[in-house]
Design an enzyme around this catalytic site. Structure first.
Site, PDB file in Angstrom:
ATOM      1  N   ASP A  29     -49.994  11.018   7.896  1.00 36.83           N
ATOM      2  CA  ASP A  29     -50.590  11.923   6.917  1.00 36.83           C
ATOM      3  C   ASP A  29     -49.992  11.610   5.540  1.00 36.83           C
ATOM      4  O   ASP A  29     -48.794  11.386   5.400  1.00 36.83           O
ATOM      5  CB  ASP A  29     -50.289  13.381   7.302  1.00 36.83           C
ATOM      6  CG  ASP A  29     -51.146  14.361   6.529  1.00 36.83           C
ATOM      7  OD1 ASP A  29     -51.959  15.058   7.145  1.00 36.83           O
ATOM      8  OD2 ASP A  29     -50.993  14.449   5.279  1.00 36.83           O
ATOM      9  N   ILE A  30     -50.862  11.611   4.520  1.00 39.92           N
ATOM     10  CA  ILE A  30     -50.414  11.255   3.167  1.00 39.92           C
ATOM     11  C   ILE A  30     -49.534  12.352   2.550  1.00 39.92           C
ATOM     12  O   ILE A  30     -48.729  12.076   1.654  1.00 39.92           O
ATOM     13  CB  ILE A  30     -51.647  10.955   2.284  1.00 39.92           C
ATOM     14  CG1 ILE A  30     -51.294  10.041   1.130  1.00 39.92           C
ATOM     15  CG2 ILE A  30     -52.295  12.222   1.777  1.00 39.92           C
ATOM     16  CD1 ILE A  30     -52.509   9.534   0.376  1.00 39.92           C
ATOM     17  N   GLU A  88     -59.993  20.518   5.072  1.00 41.35           N
ATOM     18  CA  GLU A  88     -59.979  19.628   3.903  1.00 41.35           C
ATOM     19  C   GLU A  88     -60.843  18.382   4.119  1.00 41.35           C
ATOM     20  O   GLU A  88     -61.621  18.011   3.233  1.00 41.35           O
ATOM     21  CB  GLU A  88     -58.530  19.233   3.606  1.00 41.35           C
ATOM     22  CG  GLU A  88     -58.350  18.393   2.356  1.00 41.35           C
ATOM     23  CD  GLU A  88     -56.914  17.896   2.205  1.00 41.35           C
ATOM     24  OE1 GLU A  88     -55.963  18.623   2.555  1.00 41.35           O
ATOM     25  OE2 GLU A  88     -56.752  16.759   1.728  1.00 41.35           O
ATOM     26  N   HIS A  93     -59.864  15.667  13.310  1.00 44.29           N
ATOM     27  CA  HIS A  93     -58.533  15.056  13.397  1.00 44.29           C
ATOM     28  C   HIS A  93     -57.539  16.039  14.001  1.00 44.29           C
ATOM     29  O   HIS A  93     -57.666  17.252  13.835  1.00 44.29           O
ATOM     30  CB  HIS A  93     -58.045  14.570  12.032  1.00 44.29           C
ATOM     31  CG  HIS A  93     -58.100  15.599  10.946  1.00 44.29           C
ATOM     32  ND1 HIS A  93     -59.257  15.911  10.271  1.00 44.29           N
ATOM     33  CD2 HIS A  93     -57.147  16.401  10.420  1.00 44.29           C
ATOM     34  CE1 HIS A  93     -59.015  16.844   9.373  1.00 44.29           C
ATOM     35  NE2 HIS A  93     -57.743  17.172   9.452  1.00 44.29           N
ATOM     36  N   HIS A  95     -53.531  16.975  14.056  1.00 47.15           N
ATOM     37  CA  HIS A  95     -52.218  16.791  13.429  1.00 47.15           C
ATOM     38  C   HIS A  95     -51.168  16.738  14.532  1.00 47.15           C
ATOM     39  O   HIS A  95     -51.120  17.619  15.404  1.00 47.15           O
ATOM     40  CB  HIS A  95     -51.876  17.979  12.531  1.00 47.15           C
ATOM     41  CG  HIS A  95     -52.709  18.110  11.294  1.00 47.15           C
ATOM     42  ND1 HIS A  95     -52.298  17.660  10.064  1.00 47.15           N
ATOM     43  CD2 HIS A  95     -53.928  18.667  11.094  1.00 47.15           C
ATOM     44  CE1 HIS A  95     -53.227  17.938   9.150  1.00 47.15           C
ATOM     45  NE2 HIS A  95     -54.227  18.552   9.748  1.00 47.15           N
TER      46      HIS A  95
END
Ligand code: 5GP
Length: 133
Positions: A29-30, A88, A93, A95
């Site tokens: 994750d960015i 977002e 996805h 996490h």
């Protein structure tokens, strides 16, 4: 228009890859909550996780488990927390977040920042653990 994550899968946007299979892809994750915060995604772009067809959903869940086991091998932590938000980015996805306490998976907390070298080193060691399992 393709999602950011589809562009990542196609290499149009860079990512720190930690694992991949024929149907799924995982990367750092960015804006991580912890070192080794990973996103596991299906290659097929579907917005909402529970709209994903059963076969790919099963693949993604098993993939998420195997990626979590790889993260756990190389990032010191109590366990890997799992969360699905999806508010977002409209591409399903999961996490996967190394945690030691409940607040480690609080998405309202300030995100962490790591250097490119640190991110690459983290991604490399998770990828190695995933591929050697
Ligand atoms: P959610 O959709 O689950 O609410 O949040 C999307 C997650 O994707 C966030 O944790 C955010 O940091 C991450 N993210 C958004 N854009 C990018 C990107 O371009 N690259 C990476 N690696 N992560 C991203």
């Amino acid at each position: 228009m393709s999602s950011i994550f589809t562009k990542i899968i196609h290499g149009e946007i860079p990512s720190y890859k930690v694992a991949e299979t024929d149907s799924c892809y995982a990367f750092l994750d960015i804006n991580p909550l912890a070192e080794g915060h990973v996103l596991a995604i299906p290659r097929k772009e579907v917005d909402y996780l529970f709209d994903v067809d059963d076969s790919i959903y099963s693949d993604l869940m098993l993939f998420s488990k195997n990626v979590a086991l790889a993260i756990r091998k190389v990032i010191p932590c109590e366990r890997i927390g799992v969360a699905v938000i999806g508010l977002e980015v409209p591409h399903a996805h999961v996490h996967l977040i190394p945690i030691n306490a409940i607040h480690d998976i609080d998405f309202s907390r300030p995100k962490l920042s790591f250097s490119e070298l640190e991110l690459q080193a983290t991604a490399d060691k998770i990828l190695e653990a995933f591929e050697s399992a």
